[in-house]
Every structure is written in structure tokens, then in C-alpha cells.
Design an enzyme around this catalytic site. Sequence first.
Site, PDB file in Angstrom:
ATOM      1  N   HIS A 161     -79.432  40.722  63.644  1.00  0.00           N
ATOM      2  CA  HIS A 161     -78.093  40.605  63.023  1.00  0.00           C
ATOM      3  C   HIS A 161     -77.043  40.214  64.054  1.00  0.00           C
ATOM      4  O   HIS A 161     -75.876  40.558  63.917  1.00  0.00           O
ATOM      5  CB  HIS A 161     -77.674  41.909  62.338  1.00  0.00           C
ATOM      6  CG  HIS A 161     -78.723  42.465  61.437  1.00  0.00           C
ATOM      7  ND1 HIS A 161     -78.845  42.086  60.110  1.00  0.00           N
ATOM      8  CD2 HIS A 161     -79.732  43.334  61.684  1.00  0.00           C
ATOM      9  CE1 HIS A 161     -79.873  42.718  59.582  1.00  0.00           C
ATOM     10  NE2 HIS A 161     -80.433  43.482  60.508  1.00  0.00           N
ATOM     11  N   LYS A 288     -62.874  22.330  80.748  1.00  0.00           N
ATOM     12  CA  LYS A 288     -64.019  22.395  79.833  1.00  0.00           C
ATOM     13  C   LYS A 288     -65.275  21.715  80.371  1.00  0.00           C
ATOM     14  O   LYS A 288     -65.233  20.696  81.025  1.00  0.00           O
ATOM     15  CB  LYS A 288     -63.653  21.722  78.484  1.00  0.00           C
ATOM     16  CG  LYS A 288     -62.624  22.487  77.704  1.00  0.00           C
ATOM     17  CD  LYS A 288     -63.146  23.790  77.131  1.00  0.00           C
ATOM     18  CE  LYS A 288     -63.820  23.654  75.825  1.00  0.00           C
ATOM     19  NZ  LYS A 288     -63.116  23.300  74.671  1.00  0.00           N
TER      20      LYS A 288
END
Length: 471
Positions: A161, A288
Site C-alpha cells: 500500500h 532539476k
Amino acid sequence: MNIKGTDNFVRGRFQEDISEITANFTSSIDIDKKLAAFDIGGSIAHLCALERAGIVDNKEKKDIERALLKIKGEIESGKFVFNKKYEDIHMNIEKRLIELVPESGAKLHTGRSRNDQVSVDFRLYIKNEIKNIAGVLLDLEAELVKIAKSNIDTVIPGYTHFQHAQPVSLSHHVSAYYEMFLRDFKRLLNVYETVDVMTLGSGALAGVDFDIDRQMEADILGFGSISRNSMDAVSDRDFAIEFNFALSMIAMHLSRFCEELIIWNSSEFNFIELKDEFTTGSSIMPQKKNPDILELIRGKTGGIISNLLSLLIMMKALPLTYNRDMQEDKKPVMESADTIYDSLSIFKEIIKTVKFNKENMAKGLEDDFIYATDLATYLVKKGIPFRKSHEMTGRIVSYAENAGKKLSELSLKEYKETADVIEGDILDIFNPKTSLSSKKTVGGTAFKEVERVVKKYEREIVDNKKSVRAL
Ligand code: ARG
């Protein structure tokens, strides 16, 4: 003999030539020109059968073969002029053949239809693609095994999960993908068998009138068997659909792996570092280092699954036998095959060069609630039935959470309030090594078990490489 004919040799029964708009709409040459080498191979096999059946003599056979090989050279060197007017690769090649050797060339299509011709060409193409894709898949598997081999005692949080579940070996995690790709590999070999059926000699749908030695054609082309029903043979595209299904599974597995690596590459996780050459910068944010390749592989999965659906939908309402709808089969298959080959090739390079930030992975284990299951097991070993121990552990977890403490920070006194069987050795369980070592089942994450399985993988790869070579 003087053979009279129109410029477009399948239009004998028509008064008018094909219009440009019709030629553009119906032509598949831009796509099926990729079948050229297989078409020529198929024609040569058919030619041998024609000679055996006495339809061409040895000189004619040699002339045709020479001309076909010349055409092959023209195509390979980019000199060949493809013409939409002749619809597809089969007729473009035949047209040129008749130009080169008019009398004998006009005999090649005896005992053959484009319906069985295209089926054989497409099967040959897919067989070749399977070999290439299976090869690169094994190369990727070999890289995964290298990682698995050198990271047996690197422990990371395992998730269910997408929440911390239990500690596992990084090897075990990576090996899970090895298993997925191994199933993909076996699936490709199974598909190969479905594809490996020779359909020439089926004619348009009913078989052919001449004494065509189909087994001889199959032997020349390297097919494992020959089809048994001409109607099925010319209208069957199951082999292409199965191939695309196998590709879709590879794409889905790759996409899951990419997703995981993208998450691991995020600043929140920082579990891995991707090599500069496999990342891109942002046009505005200088800091980035984006995992674009992984995102693109994940993104392309949609197209591959759609291609599988396109094929199924294309076929679902077709009566026997060949229908022109089926010409639409090549684009989705070729597109998916190329995409998967390229994706696997670049993904393999990324995997080869990825760096694991083991310190950050270890930090993921500082949240020691990940040992809650080990705590429940500890209680079981002290004689408490599992359901009870699960509940008691739940209470301990909740107590620790409310007290703002980690499980390893609770005192023995606090533990004993919930379960008086707990003793000082409780602290031993908050240790990745203890946790992993006690997972004793076959196929579990215990170090020894992972090591045993990884050794098997190494041998498996050698055997599987042999199987690909034997195709
Ligand atoms: N280009 C066609 C295809 O790919 C070849 C078969 C054509 N057959 C026909 N009956 N028109 O399906």
C-alpha cells in the site's frame, strides 16, 4: 510469348486506373516496406517449390532469384522507388521483378496469393523481432542479476500500500523484477511457437491448384510446422495479437519499474542517483535533473496496450477469410516491437549505471514500526497465539505513537504492561539483519535464500541465452 498487361497488373478487369486518392488511402507501402527482406525470402522459397512443381525451369528459377536479390540490394541501398500505386511491398517488389525479368518474373505469383504471402512475411518478421527482443530482455536480466548479486545485504524498507511494511534485501526487490521479465521471456518463446507456422500454399483461401511442396517451403524458411487449414491460415492474426500481448506485459513491467525508480529518484526518497546522460534539465529550473527517459518508457506503455486493443478490435467482427481490414495489423505490431526494443535497450543502460544511496535506504529503516510484524512474531515465539499477538502488538504500536516514541525506545516496563512474556531480548528484533535472517521460507528475503536464488538466476541466464540462439 508476348504478355499484354496494364501498368498495374492486378487491374486487368478494370477500365480505369486507380485514382490518386484511392492509391493514397489503400496503400500500405509506407509501413509494410519493412517486410521487404522477408517478402523476398518467402518468394525465393516459393520459387523453389515452383521449380519442383515444374512451373518454372531451372533457368527461369535462377533468373528470378537473381532479380529478387538485385531488388533486395536496391531496397537496402535506398535506390528502390516505392510506388503507392502498387499498394504494398508485395506488389512493389513483383512489379520491379517483372520489369527486370518480364517473362519468367510473371510466373512467380503462380500458386500464391497475397493473402498467404503477407501471412508468411509477417510471421517471418515477428519471429525475427522475438529473437531480438528476447536477446535484449536477457541482457537486462543479466544487469539485474549483477545488482542482485552485489546487494544481498543491502536492506531497504519493503512496501505494501506504498507504506512501510517489512525490511527486505535490495536484491530481493530487484529480483522480483527479474522474475517478471523471466515470465516475459518465456511468454515470448511461447508466442514464437504460435508464430512458427508456415502458411504459404494456402492461396487466397482454398489452397492452390499446383503441386506446391509446402514442407519444402517450410524447411527453406525455417518454420517448425505448416498450417492445416487454408481458410484459417489466411485469416488468422492470433499470432500477431499474442505477440502484442507479450509486448504489453513487458511494457507494463517496465513501466512499474520506471515508476519505482522515479519515486526512488525523488528528493523525498533519494534512494538512487541516475547517471547524468540519462536525465534532462529543465528549461526554467536550473537545479532539476529529471528522469525523463523513465517517464517516457512509462508513458509509451499506454500506446503499446492500445496497439493490442487495436488488433483485437480490428479482428473481432471479421468473417472468414481475409478482409482488407487486416492490412491495419502491421502498424500496431511494428510500432510496439520497435518501442519495446528501444525501451529495453535504454532501460538496460540506465540500470547498468544507477547508483544506490545505501545510507538513505538505511535511513528508511529508522522508522522502526517496520519491525511491528517481527514484534508479533516475537510474542508468538513466547507462546502467544498469532491473532492475540497481533492485537497486543497493535496496542504497543498505538501506545508508542501516543507517547511519541519509537518501538525501540520503549522501556521493558512499558512492554511488560501489555505482555509480561516480553523480556530484555526484545531489543534484538529492531535490527534489519535479525528481521531478514528469520524469514526462512523458500522464496523469502533471508540473506541465504536470496543468495541461493540469485545463483540460480546466473545459470538460468546462460541457459536462456542458448535457447535464443537456437531459435
Ligand atoms: N497489403 C495487404 C495486407 O497487408 C496484402 C494482402 C492483400 N490481399 C488482398 N486480397 N487485397 O493485408
